[in-house]
Design an enzyme around this catalytic site. Structure first.
Site: not given
Length: 308
Positions: A169, A255
């Site tokens: 998205d 991350e």
């Protein structure tokens, strides 16, 4: 010399000149094509890894993203469903997309502990004007994609490329794909818009090197950047077979978890004009508000047979 004879000589010369010009201009085109043909530039393959899960807006999000990716050259889309099996909705969408793709599935392992107590998985995080608990998502799905990637690259003739972790998205400018192809060694980085409670979260660059990070949410993270803000040289995943995401790491630290295998801050390559341009935005599709047909005075016709 009589005038008529002179006239015939000029006419004969003109005809010979015409024939010569005609033959010269009608030469086969292929005779000179090799002198003007330009060499084709090499484009590294971009492996886009996108976890996805079943929800009402899933098809809308994947449709929008797929139609962006159709404009990207030499792109391989790896879509992994959070599901026990591959669903017809995603399978049909990929088949109709004309993209080069790989369709995988991997179910998320649910924790038996409560969300608040499971500190290894969830974290209390600032989101706009309020706080909420966030749990790490896409861990099993991204790891399944990395398993496929290593198998693919190990048998591929050309192992070059870049790996980019893409939410279904997010909003992507085509320019971000041009930037990641510029990665020379390990990891390329760039700003991400509308993330971490900020207009833009970005690496800070001094003299062409990353010197710090502009982040307000847990800036002490080893790499305080969003998943959409970096891409990795694909060959590094063969050099580091142990590199993967971890269910033991909190949301927002995934991350740093994957980047720790490949680079330090000094190894990061600032792209997007020294991290001054935003080419990707961490947008989120709002959960649709659907009325309960049973509570309506005039309920609509049944629509369960229509895929939305």
């Amino acid at each position: 010399m009589p005038f008529v004879q002179i006239k015939k000589q000029y006419l004969a010369f003109a005809m010979l000149l015409f024939v010569a010009l005609f033959l010269f201009n009608s030469r086969p085109a292929f005779q000179c094509q090799y002198t003007t043909e330009m060499p084709v530039s090499y484009l590294p393959t971009i492996y886009g890894i996108t976890p996805t899960y079943a929800r009402l807006a899933q098809k809308a999000d994947l449709t929008r993203l797929s139609q962006t990716l159709m404009l990207v050259k030499n792109f391989h889309w790896i879509v992994i469903e959070d599901s026990e099996t591959k669903t017809p909705l995603v399978a049909n969408l990929l088949k109709e997309s004309t993209l080069k793709y790989t369709h995988l599935n991997a179910k998320t392992h649910k924790s038996k502990q409560s969300t608040e107590m499971d500190v290894n998985i969830c974290v209390f995080k600032l989101d706009s004007y309020f706080t909420r608990w966030y749990c790490a998502s896409g861990v099993e799905q991204r790891n399944e994609a990395l398993n496929w990637l290593r198998n693919h690259l190990s048998s591929a003739t050309d192992k070059r490329g870049v790996v980019y972790f893409m939410d279904d998205d997010n909003t992507y400018s085509l320019k971000v794909f041009d930037e990641m192809r510029k990665i020379k060694n390990k990891v390329g980085v760039w700003p991400v818009g509308i993330v971490g409670g900020m207009r833009v979260e970005m690496p800070l660059v001094t003299d062409g090197k990353v010197s710090g990070y502009n982040a307000v949410w847990k800036p002490f993270r080893p790499f305080p950047i969003d998943m959409a803000g970096f891409a990795i040289n694909a060959t590094l995943f063969l050099d580091h077979p142990e590199a993967k995401f971890s269910r033991k790491v909190q949301s927002g630290f995934q991350e740093s978890e994957i980047l720790k295998y490949f680079a330090t801050k000094d190894d990061l390559e600032p792209l997007a004009e020294n991290c001054t341009k935003v080419y990707v935005w961490h947008t989120r599709t709002q959960k649709p508000s659907i009325l309960d047909p049973k509570k309506l005075k005039h309920p609509p016709l049944p629509d369960g047979h229509i895929e939305v």
